[in-house]
Design an enzyme around this catalytic site. Structure first.
Site, PDB file in Angstrom:
ATOM      1  N   SER A 155       0.810  -1.210   0.000  1.00  0.00           N
ATOM      2  CA  SER A 155       0.000   0.000   0.000  1.00  0.00           C
ATOM      3  C   SER A 155       0.854   1.274   0.000  1.00  0.00           C
ATOM      4  CB  SER A 155      -0.942   0.005   1.208  1.00  0.00           C
ATOM      5  OG  SER A 155      -0.169   0.049   2.402  1.00  0.00           O
ATOM      6  N   LYS A 190      -5.627   4.801   8.405  1.00  0.00           N
ATOM      7  CA  LYS A 190      -4.428   5.510   7.960  1.00  0.00           C
ATOM      8  C   LYS A 190      -4.640   7.018   7.976  1.00  0.00           C
ATOM      9  CE  LYS A 190      -2.611   1.699   5.279  1.00  0.00           C
ATOM     10  NZ  LYS A 190      -2.681   0.968   4.019  1.00  0.00           N
TER      11      LYS A 190
END
Lengths: 289, 824
Positions: free
Chosen positions: B671, B714
């Site tokens: 990611s 996140k």
């Protein structure tokens, strides 16, 4: 305790002959043991002396002395030669055992006793010894046998002895009250007094009367009460019906395990066989003559 | 330059007023399951199909309420089905090692047991009574008397005849002896001696003849005794039969419809009569028996022909052999049984034969057979949990065996494995007709399916439970009712609309998808329970959205130690994270951690350094064995992109190193590959990247930004760091555009965005991203294939050409600086 007028108070049973000496015939049989137990009981109750008698069968001794004497046994294939000495020994041992049994039986009770051994014809010896005693007790048979059987010795004593004879197969465990038969005769009176003497508080459980009309029955009843000296309510008097006469033994048996006292003369026994009577009664029988 | 997302795209809101109720009390609260159509259909199919092997494996993630749902559905189905028969075990008298199974209609098993107990009670007095009775005694005596009298008659007869012949029969202590008689008197031995020889011989012969006769009579005695014994035995049997038949007759009538019960009763009768001696002997000895304690219960077991002990009266242990062991009692069961066995080990499933220790040995009988879950579920349904089942030794094997053989055989695992050789009971096997539902994790199902060939034969139905539920109006209504049902089932305070709305929102957050509701009903239940607690704390009667929020906050607080510690290290600048300014070759990547069921995100400094080289891009994480394969793959992909864009005409002459600074644990996942790429491009172009922005997203070889997981965590991770320092107003996060419908950010984040203090950018391509991060245009190639001046790409390409030239020159001049300048 308050005063009770003498007429109402139960008077002690009168008896011409109180039992002072009781003879008991000893052999190895179980019936003999029963007789001994009952004799000890009676001796203790009546404060009598006890005599134990063991008779060495003369016939047996003689038989053993024969040169060709042979013993037939149940479990051997052929007869075994009979040895005179061996027989004597066996008889001696039996006598010793009888004495030991007598001793053991009297240990529990406060009874004085003596023990005799004689040699001779069993029946004759017992009859003779019985003359010296006030009561003779013996087992119904001298061997393990059927309920029906009546030994020859017992039969002879019952028929011939003038002393009251007590014959039994089993001794009652406790002191059950005796029953009696009263027909108005002197012997019957004697028998009744004996029964009273053996009963707790002087009253037998039941007194059977022979069948008859009302007057006779009432008279007999009165005599019973006179002999017993008990207030009317206590003793149970049972006049027999004609039908019941044959079944006297069964009736008496049903009344309880106590011994049955009856006169040896003029009673239902005259017609019926003694053996059958004893079989149906299945209780100790005391015959008074 | 692309725009940031509007605030309302960052969190799906449920408006309380959209709900058609005030509180959950207004709802019917009848919903047991929402969605899970696939699984429910599979269960319905599995339950209704009758064929062999169609047992069900309900698989799915834990916490989705599979087992309660399965149980509920099964119970609904089972209620309309027939109740199976009761099961009893009774003694088999001709072979006590193999107790017999009896099946009776539901409720009659108990009846039979009670009837037999009553029968035994009656027999306990009746039988001894018979043999103590006057009638028996007299009849027995009569038989013995008859024999005795017969013998005596024979002897008397012999005696009489002998007497006539002049011989006397005299008893000796051990038998009989004959002597001559004379006139009724025994002849004295002297006289015998003096008899003439002939006469004596005559006498002797006569005596011998009589002896023989007597011998014959005596020898017949044992035979007569035997006859007597036989007659007494017959008498005993006759008396016993009368008593037993009389008492059993009623029972036989009552159970006349059941052949096996009648057969059992007959065998009881026969056995009692066979054992009649026990009662006769006891009666001869004394009064009736009493009961014994459990320790002595077994003492008379194994005495098939009782009475060996002689005087001992039949006690509790003796009567046990006739009793009925009611194993399964369906008197109270409505419909078919549904059994959930929560401790599925071998014995609890298959049943067992218990034993009693007695004087150093283990003894048992059919009364100690105990049922297993299979017995109780027979004719119905059984539910077990896969993990529990598989962790118990031999439980799985035992279960499979029973299913395959379609019968329940009770034996210990040791017996089944052939390890135990001591004789023990082998109860008659019982036919098995059960539908099994195993509830387990997906991994277990797939493992079993791959490795256990029996799975295909026995578990033909898989009921696959999802952890998510598609959103639509109908399902949302059902979900609200599910909440109401949970509130009801757990006796919670009613939730008002705001509370329900908040629960809905959290459900979306749990899945991390705005188009799905969470199917983890146990997590929802926990949230409801905790919210109720906070309402109670408040003294409120209904649970509101605030209470729900408090519950959520409290959960985070309880679990957030690690996250707080990480934030603290960033705060105290033990870990370097910039949130202002710009730096070349450095970018804020975002990573996601999960520990103890709690997940959170945090920023991660990623740096890139480049030099002249031969085109390798070194992933320091991988070199240090701290990078997982997915991470390595991501780096290789971004290398592919780089080569694809910039190495068509000249070789890629760089050597670059990428690293997650200050990362000392493992890193996996791709990611962060777009962040790594941005850092690399920045290092190549020598253009600084803004540090007020964080980046997440994986990149493909064509420079497309791909969606990632944990986007909410996140974003919030970076937001928390910025907020702690005081929001500067220009901070934000670059996320893959494809993750937009996963956004369920915290309300405070959304508020900040609304206030214009924080920004979320949905990025589709690397070029869009680099523009945001540098403030410069990315640039596209013109017809000549060159990037416009002043664009990032142009500067990257220029740098790469420089590297390529230098390298060429270096190779040609062999590193000599003199020749190098000549060439320039």
């Amino acid at each position: 305790m308050h005063d009770i007028p003498p007429s109402v108070m139960p008077s002690a049973p009168s008896s011409d002959r109180s039992f002072r000496r009781i003879l008991v015939a000893l052999d190895a049989s179980p019936h003999s043991r029963a007789a001994l137990d009952l004799a000890v009981q009676l001796a203790a109750d009546l404060e009598a002396d006890l005599e134990g008698l063991f008779v060495k069968d003369e016939n047996l001794i003689r038989a053993a002395q024969l040169p060709f004497a042979a013993e037939v046994r149940t479990h051997s294939v052929s007869p075994k030669a009979l040895n005179d000495r061996r027989v004597q020994r066996r008889l001696r041992r039996q006598a010793d055992q009888a004495e030991a049994v007598l001793q053991a039986a009297t240990e529990q009770a406060p009874v004085s006793y003596d023990f005799r051994v004689v040699e001779g014809q069993v029946t004759r010896q017992l009859l003779r010894a019985a003359e010296e005693a006030d009561l003779v007790a013996l087992g119904k048979t001298s061997t393990q046998s059927s309920r029906r059987r009546l030994g020859t010795t017992s039969e002879a004593l019952l028929a011939e002895s003038s002393t009251p004879v007590l014959v039994l197969r089993r001794a009652p465990r406790r002191r059950p009250p005796p029953s009696a038969y009263y027909d108005g005769s002197e012997t019957a009176r004697q028998a009744l007094r004996t029964a009273a003497g053996l009963a707790d508080r002087g009253v037998p459980r039941t007194v059977f009367l022979p069948p008859g009309d009302e007057t006779t029955t009432e008279q007999l009843r009165g005599e019973v009460h006179e002999v017993l000296g008990a207030p009317p309510a206590r003793a149970q008097v049972h006049p027999l019906t004609p039908a019941e006469v044959d079944r006297l033994a069964a009736l008496a048996r049903r009344r309880g395990p106590g011994l049955f006292v009856m006169p040896g003369t003029g009673s239902p026994l005259v017609d019926a066989s003694l053996q059958r009577f004893l079989y149906e009664l299945d209780r100790p029988l005391l015959l008074v003559r | 330059m692309i725009d940031a997302l509007p605030a309302d795209a960052l969190r799906t809101r449920f408006d309380p007023s959209d709900f058609g109720f005030e509180t959950t009390d207004d709802l019917p609260a009848e919903t047991e399951v929402v969605g899970q159509d696939r699984a429910v259909e599979a269960l319905d199919f599995g339950m209704s199909i009758d064929a062999e092997g169609y047992n069900v494996f309900a698989l799915g993630p834990p916490g989705t309420g599979r087992r309660p749902l399965v149980q509920h559905l099964l119970e609904e189905q089972a209620a309309g089905e027939a109740t199976p028969p009761d099961l009893c075990y009774v003694n088999r008298f001709d072979d006590e090692r193999e107790p017999r199974a009896l099946r009776l209609p539901a409720g009659r098993g108990r009846e039979l047991k009670e009837d037999v107990d009553a029968l035994i009670e009656e027999l306990q007095t009746a039988l001894p009574g018979t043999f103590e009775s006057e009638e028996y005694r007299s009849r027995r005596e009569m038989i013995q008397e008859e024999v005795q009298e017969g013998q005596e008659a024979a002897l008397d007869d012999l005696q009489a005849r002998a007497r006539e012949d002049g011989i006397a029969l005299i008893r000796t202590p051990q038998g009989f002896v004959f002597t001559p008689l004379d006139d009724g008197e025994v002849v004295p031995p002297e006289e015998v001696e003096s008899m003439p020889e002939e006469e004596r011989e005559q006498v002797q012969q006569t005596i011998e003849a009589y002896q023989e006769e007597l011998q014959d009579i005596l020898q017949k005695m044992p035979e007569h005794q035997r006859e007597a014994r036989q007659r007494i035995e017959d008498l005993n049997e006759e008396m016993a039969t009368l008593v037993v038949d009389d008492l059993i007759e009623d029972l036989r009538d009552a159970y006349a419809d059941f052949d096996d019960v009648v057969a059992f009763l007959d065998s009881v009768r026969d056995d009692i009569i066979e054992n009649v001696d026990v009662f006769v002997q006891a009666a001869q000895q004394g009064p009736s028996p009493g009961q014994q304690g459990p320790q002595q219960m077994m003492q008379q077991q194994g005495q098939q022909d009782g009475g060996q002990q002689g005087a001992r009266a039949p006690d509790g242990a003796f009567w046990r052999r006739y009793r009925v062991n009611l194993l399964v009692d369906h008197e109270e069961t409505d419909g078919a049984p549904v059994v959930y066995e929560d401790n599925p080990n071998y014995q609890t499933l298959v049943g067992q034969v218990e034993q009693i220790a007695q004087m150093g040995a283990l003894v048992t009988d059919f009364n100690l057979i105990r049922p297993g879950a299979l017995h109780e579920a027979n004719g119905g349904y059984l539910i077990v949990e896969a993990r529990q089942l598989l962790t118990q030794p031999y439980a799985w094997e035992g279960l499979k065996r029973a299913l395959q053989n379609e019968e329940i055989q009770i034996e210990s695992p040791g017996q089944a494995l052939g390890l135990i050789r001591t004789l023990t009971l082998e109860p008659e096997a019982v036919p098995l007709d059960v539908k099994l539902v195993v509830v387990g994790e997906r991994m277990l199902y797939y493992l079993l399916d791959a490795l256990d060939p029996d799975m295909d034969r026995l578990f033909k139905v898989m009921a696959d439970f999802d952890d998510q539920i598609d959103r639509d109006a109908a399902r949302e209504d059902a979900y609200a009712d599910l909440i109401a049902t949970t509130v009801d089932d757990n006796d919670l305070r009613p939730f008002d609309r705001s509370g329900v709305a908040r629960v809905f929102e959290h459900s979306l957050r749990l899945v991390g998808d705005t188009e799905k509701l969470s199917a983890r009903v146990e997590e929802i239940r926990d949230l409801l329970t905790e919210a109720d607690h906070w309402a109670q704390d408040d003294g409120a009667d209904t649970v509101t959205g605030d209470h729900v929020q408090r519950a959520i906050d409290a959960q985070i607080r309880r679990a957030g130690r690690l996250r707080d510690r990480v934030q603290e290290t960033i705060e105290r600048e033990k870990i370097y994270i910039d949130t202002t300014g710009a730096t070349v070759g450095q970018v804020n990547g975002l990573s996601y951690l999960e520990a103890g069921g709690f997940s959170f995100g945090r920023p991660h400094r990623i740096t890139a350094r480049v030099r002249l080289g031969e085109g390798e891009i070194v992933d320091i994480e991988r070199e240090a064995a701290l990078g997982g394969p997915l991470h390595s793959k991501g780096v290789l992909i971004l290398s592919g992109f780089l080569e694809g864009r910039f190495a068509q005409r000249s070789p890629l002459s760089l050597s670059a190193r990428l690293v997650f600074e200050q990362s000392y644990g493992g890193i996996d996942g791709d990611s962060a590959s777009s962040a790594e790429l941005y850092a690399l491009l920045s290092a190549l172009a020598e253009v600084p990247l803004k540090q007020n922005l964080a980046v997440t997203g994986s990149v493909n070889q064509r420079g497309m930004v791909q969606p990632i997981g944990g986007v909410n965590e996140k974003v919030e991770g970076f937001f928390d760091v910025c907020e702690e320092r005081g929001l500067a107003g220009d901070q934000g996060v670059l996320i893959p555009a494809a993750n937009t419908d996963n956004l369920m950010l915290r309300p405070d984040v959304v508020a900040a965005v609304e206030a214009g203090a924080f920004h979320i950018y949905p990025v589709e391509t690397v070029d869009q991203g680099i523009e945001l991060l540098t403030g410069m245009e990315a640039g596209t190639r013109d017809e000549q294939g060159a990037f416009p001046d002043g664009t990032i790409n142009a500067q990257v390409e220029a740098r790469l050409r420089t590297f390529a030239d230098r390298r060429r020159r270096f190779a040609r001049t062999d590193g000599d600086p003199q020749s190098a300048t000549e060439e320039a």
